[in-house]
Design a protein around this motif. Sequence first.
Motif, PDB file in Angstrom:
ATOM      1  N   ASP A  76       0.874  -1.171   0.000  1.00  0.00           N
ATOM      2  CA  ASP A  76       0.000   0.000   0.000  1.00  0.00           C
ATOM      3  C   ASP A  76       0.911   1.221   0.000  1.00  0.00           C
ATOM      4  OD1 ASP A  76      -2.275  -1.540   0.108  1.00  0.00           O
ATOM      5  OD2 ASP A  76      -2.405  -1.477   2.295  1.00  0.00           O
ATOM      6  N   TRP A  77       0.355   2.346  -0.350  1.00  0.00           N
ATOM      7  CA  TRP A  77       1.153   3.575  -0.416  1.00  0.00           C
ATOM      8  C   TRP A  77       0.658   4.583   0.602  1.00  0.00           C
ATOM      9  CZ3 TRP A  77       5.348   3.519  -3.479  1.00  0.00           C
ATOM     10  CH2 TRP A  77       5.380   2.582  -4.521  1.00  0.00           C
ATOM     11  N   TYR A  78       1.584   5.200   1.291  1.00  0.00           N
ATOM     12  CA  TYR A  78       1.241   6.383   2.064  1.00  0.00           C
ATOM     13  C   TYR A  78       1.324   7.564   1.097  1.00  0.00           C
ATOM     14  CZ  TYR A  78       1.104   9.961   5.573  1.00  0.00           C
ATOM     15  OH  TYR A  78       0.736  11.055   6.292  1.00  0.00           O
ATOM     16  N   PRO A  79       0.206   8.320   0.952  1.00  0.00           N
ATOM     17  CA  PRO A  79       0.152   9.321  -0.134  1.00  0.00           C
ATOM     18  C   PRO A  79       0.909  10.608   0.212  1.00  0.00           C
ATOM     19  CG  PRO A  79      -1.933   9.272   1.031  1.00  0.00           C
ATOM     20  CD  PRO A  79      -1.072   8.195   1.658  1.00  0.00           C
ATOM     21  N   TYR A  80       2.164  10.423   0.493  1.00  0.00           N
ATOM     22  CA  TYR A  80       3.066  11.523   0.822  1.00  0.00           C
ATOM     23  C   TYR A  80       3.244  12.448  -0.397  1.00  0.00           C
ATOM     24  CZ  TYR A  80       7.610  13.733   1.517  1.00  0.00           C
ATOM     25  OH  TYR A  80       8.629  14.633   1.598  1.00  0.00           O
ATOM     26  N   GLN A 193       2.259   9.495  -6.428  1.00  0.00           N
ATOM     27  CA  GLN A 193       3.479   9.521  -5.647  1.00  0.00           C
ATOM     28  C   GLN A 193       3.179   9.004  -4.258  1.00  0.00           C
ATOM     29  OE1 GLN A 193       5.211  13.329  -4.173  1.00  0.00           O
ATOM     30  NE2 GLN A 193       3.704  14.282  -5.490  1.00  0.00           N
ATOM     31  N   GLY A 194       4.219   8.493  -3.620  1.00  0.00           N
ATOM     32  CA  GLY A 194       4.011   7.972  -2.277  1.00  0.00           C
ATOM     33  C   GLY A 194       5.225   7.244  -1.761  1.00  0.00           C
ATOM     34  N   LEU A 288       6.696   8.865   6.352  1.00  0.00           N
ATOM     35  CA  LEU A 288       5.512   8.099   6.759  1.00  0.00           C
ATOM     36  C   LEU A 288       4.817   8.757   7.943  1.00  0.00           C
ATOM     37  CD1 LEU A 288       6.967   4.494   6.373  1.00  0.00           C
ATOM     38  CD2 LEU A 288       5.272   5.595   4.907  1.00  0.00           C
TER      39      LEU A 288
ATOM     40  N   GLN B 255     -10.486   0.862   0.269  1.00  0.00           N
ATOM     41  CA  GLN B 255      -9.238   0.360   0.834  1.00  0.00           C
ATOM     42  C   GLN B 255      -9.030   1.062   2.170  1.00  0.00           C
ATOM     43  OE1 GLN B 255      -5.761   1.444  -1.365  1.00  0.00           O
ATOM     44  NE2 GLN B 255      -4.426   0.065  -0.227  1.00  0.00           N
ATOM     45  N   TYR B 259      -3.494   4.460  10.540  1.00  0.00           N
ATOM     46  CA  TYR B 259      -2.206   5.105  10.747  1.00  0.00           C
ATOM     47  C   TYR B 259      -2.008   5.394  12.229  1.00  0.00           C
ATOM     48  CZ  TYR B 259      -2.485   5.873   5.674  1.00  0.00           C
ATOM     49  OH  TYR B 259      -2.608   5.711   4.326  1.00  0.00           O
ATOM     50  N   PHE B 261      -0.916   7.813  13.885  1.00  0.00           N
ATOM     51  CA  PHE B 261      -0.807   9.216  14.278  1.00  0.00           C
ATOM     52  C   PHE B 261      -2.216   9.780  14.335  1.00  0.00           C
ATOM     53  CE2 PHE B 261       0.440   8.777   9.748  1.00  0.00           C
ATOM     54  CZ  PHE B 261      -0.631   9.394   9.143  1.00  0.00           C
ATOM     55  N   PHE B 264      -4.707  12.629   9.763  1.00  0.00           N
ATOM     56  CA  PHE B 264      -4.132  12.429   8.430  1.00  0.00           C
ATOM     57  C   PHE B 264      -4.413  13.610   7.517  1.00  0.00           C
ATOM     58  CE2 PHE B 264      -5.034  10.727   4.062  1.00  0.00           C
ATOM     59  CZ  PHE B 264      -3.728  10.466   3.708  1.00  0.00           C
ATOM     60  N   TRP B 272      -9.524  13.859  -4.429  1.00  0.00           N
ATOM     61  CA  TRP B 272      -8.233  13.821  -5.129  1.00  0.00           C
ATOM     62  C   TRP B 272      -8.510  13.820  -6.632  1.00  0.00           C
ATOM     63  CZ3 TRP B 272      -3.729  13.125  -1.964  1.00  0.00           C
ATOM     64  CH2 TRP B 272      -3.984  12.854  -0.619  1.00  0.00           C
ATOM     65  N   ASN B 275      -4.883  13.360  -8.696  1.00  0.00           N
ATOM     66  CA  ASN B 275      -3.849  12.399  -8.320  1.00  0.00           C
ATOM     67  C   ASN B 275      -4.448  11.058  -7.915  1.00  0.00           C
ATOM     68  OD1 ASN B 275      -2.686  15.284  -7.400  1.00  0.00           O
ATOM     69  ND2 ASN B 275      -1.022  13.947  -8.005  1.00  0.00           N
ATOM     70  N   TYR B 276      -3.707  10.018  -8.170  1.00  0.00           N
ATOM     71  CA  TYR B 276      -4.056   8.652  -7.757  1.00  0.00           C
ATOM     72  C   TYR B 276      -5.317   8.143  -8.477  1.00  0.00           C
ATOM     73  CZ  TYR B 276      -0.815   9.947  -4.038  1.00  0.00           C
ATOM     74  OH  TYR B 276       0.268  10.401  -3.344  1.00  0.00           O
ATOM     75  N   TRP B 278      -7.811   6.679  -6.594  1.00  0.00           N
ATOM     76  CA  TRP B 278      -8.963   6.878  -5.722  1.00  0.00           C
ATOM     77  C   TRP B 278      -9.525   8.281  -5.947  1.00  0.00           C
ATOM     78  CZ3 TRP B 278      -4.146   5.902  -3.081  1.00  0.00           C
ATOM     79  CH2 TRP B 278      -3.508   7.037  -2.558  1.00  0.00           C
ATOM     80  N   TYR B 299      -9.936   4.797   1.491  1.00  0.00           N
ATOM     81  CA  TYR B 299      -9.756   5.348   0.147  1.00  0.00           C
ATOM     82  C   TYR B 299     -10.850   4.762  -0.734  1.00  0.00           C
ATOM     83  CZ  TYR B 299      -5.123   6.631   1.854  1.00  0.00           C
ATOM     84  OH  TYR B 299      -4.086   7.158   2.584  1.00  0.00           O
TER      85      TYR B 299
END
Lengths: 368, 368
Positions: A76-80, A193-194, A288, B255, B259, B261, B264, B272, B275-276, B278, B299
């Motif tokens: 999976d990607w963290y959408p950084y 990106q991620g 992350l 999905q 996280y 933290f 987010f 979005w 991008n991406y 999703w 997502y």
Amino acid sequence: MASIKNLIVGCGISGASLARKLAEAGEQVVIIDAKDHIAGNCHDYNDNGIMVQKYGAHIFHTNDKEVWDFLSRFTDWYPYQHKVLGLIDGQFVPIPFNLNSLHALFPGFMADELEKRLLENFGLNKKIPILQLRKTGNKDLEMLADYIYEKVFLQYTLKQWGLAPDQIDPNVTERVPVYTGRDNRYFAADKYQGIPAEGFTEMVRKMLDHNDIQVKLNTPFDKTMEYKQLFYTGAIDEFFDYFWGELPYRSLRFQFAQYNFPKFQQSAVVNWPCNYDWTKSDEHKYFLNDQSDKTIISYEYPEAFQRGVNERYYPIQNDESASLYSKYLEQAKSLKNVHFLGRLGDYKYYDMDKAVARVLELVKEIAK
Amino acid sequence: MASIKNLIVGCGISGASLARKLAEAGEQVVIIDAKDHIAGNCHDYNDNGIMVQKYGAHIFHTNDKEVWDFLSRFTDWYPYQHKVLGLIDGQFVPIPFNLNSLHALFPGFMADELEKRLLENFGLNKKIPILQLRKTGNKDLEMLADYIYEKVFLQYTLKQWGLAPDQIDPNVTERVPVYTGRDNRYFAADKYQGIPAEGFTEMVRKMLDHNDIQVKLNTPFDKTMEYKQLFYTGAIDEFFDYFWGELPYRSLRFQFAQYNFPKFQQSAVVNWPCNYDWTKSDEHKYFLNDQSDKTIISYEYPEAFQRGVNERYYPIQNDESASLYSKYLEQAKSLKNVHFLGRLGDYKYYDMDKAVARVLELVKEIAK
């Protein structure tokens, strides 16, 4: 290691992607690496809750949906969203230089004036080489071009490549961009990106987790190894024992620091064009969004590549090295069962997505 | 299941509201659902202190006091005000596009100029389709219309409906709005909005908590069931064994990510568009302002609906599907003791309040 059918040298993102594609095509694969870890230069590891990128900031970014979808099978990607700040005249401003940088650095009325001139001449949200600013004949824009060249580009580049000012190729100047918009993202043009949600190393580990892939670390390639097909992601000049001479590279040294406070800088990567001998500082917890009372920084010092001393990072691309590489490439073509790929094999500064795209192409070619 | 007087198929907000109203009118009701939970697509559940909406963001909002009062018998409301941000040119700005979005994205003098033009032409706090901007003949407003179309609408819509650009109905463009005010709320026009204080599932559970309502989960409808009156909230085409063909729907895949933290994103829902793959990310703790060191994200990936594979979400409304639906509707009218309702029964993209309003109407009709 007799009877190996497919031997892949190098366990970075190129080698690992290739191993997976070959294994899924029904091939038996052995993949070796001289290092004691997988994932090559995108190797990362968890240090007390902070994912640390051992060889400097790696951010995956691409417009290539095929590459994105392929890697997404393993993570999976963290959408950084990558942002870079540069310390210019005492302020950390967005790099590439954009309208926000302009307003941060210039007095209000000057920034307003320059902004209007930029937008009149080039329109909104355009990436303009500073050479274009010089061609407008407008004194203010010329001043801005000089400012960006001096403060953002020149000293950074001298450090990065270890050059003297008179060794800078004037053509390079043309390419230094100013962005006529407010998008602070470094890879604004890329749809995807991620950072892999569990790190690059874990993504590569999942790629290599296949019954028909055998991984051998701490295993340098040697000429006595037998194989039917060899896929070599190491340095092509080394493979041929530097027969035509050594291909030039720039290297990096990383100085790590751990600080006992939560945040050091305001973005994952800060450029230091005008101060110190490092070019960048990377604050790893940003990638992350790791939570910790401490933080881990790596300072990137560019340095000359020396065989046996440090690692190859950036091909130094000029006419001379291009001509040298073409000789190795010619020689490589004479070997029917050896393929070169990856940054060192192809002597190209691939981003990660381009390295994977190259693998996907290569596999299609071989299948024919 | 002989001797059932009223059988309701589907335990979503339509079916549950109807069950309650019928029971309160003195009727015996059996309500069934093929799934293992009540509340249909507004089902939520508590995951370590965070109320998670299993099927994507549901925010109740209405101007219909009768509907609000009816539901308020079964729940208190957390007075959540829904806001949506969209990642446009590197910034998370209010959606629908409003004056705050304008100032975040455009250089200062351009934003001021555009704001003046918008207010001169349309007045304060108006929702203006971008087609109207194009009709002003003002170049700046035309540019703004193009910008919003491209960055906010076009790519989002392509993902949402799985279309190619040339398949976009040009008439749809007209409806993309710009809001000439600073209200960032998504449902600014609705007097009542909120999230049930203990979640939608608990609200529905209280609705169904009546002596004359019997709930049977994991119970798909089948034709051998006997009833005097049937209320069917499932897909009308499925009820008739797809006799006239299949009604088209768009589906969603969620999905989930957790996280470690606290936050987010800056709003419950982020779009979005550029991008991406999703379209949205939902951060569930926002709905009830749940406090936790962790956060749960879903997502939303739009995808084609396929029977037996995924769920129906959005009716794909066009001339063809309207004509198809009208055949089923005609057929439905011939059945004296069967009523269709709900998003799937009526083949309409009901908001929750409209689904309940439909039930209240239906009950009044039946009482006559």
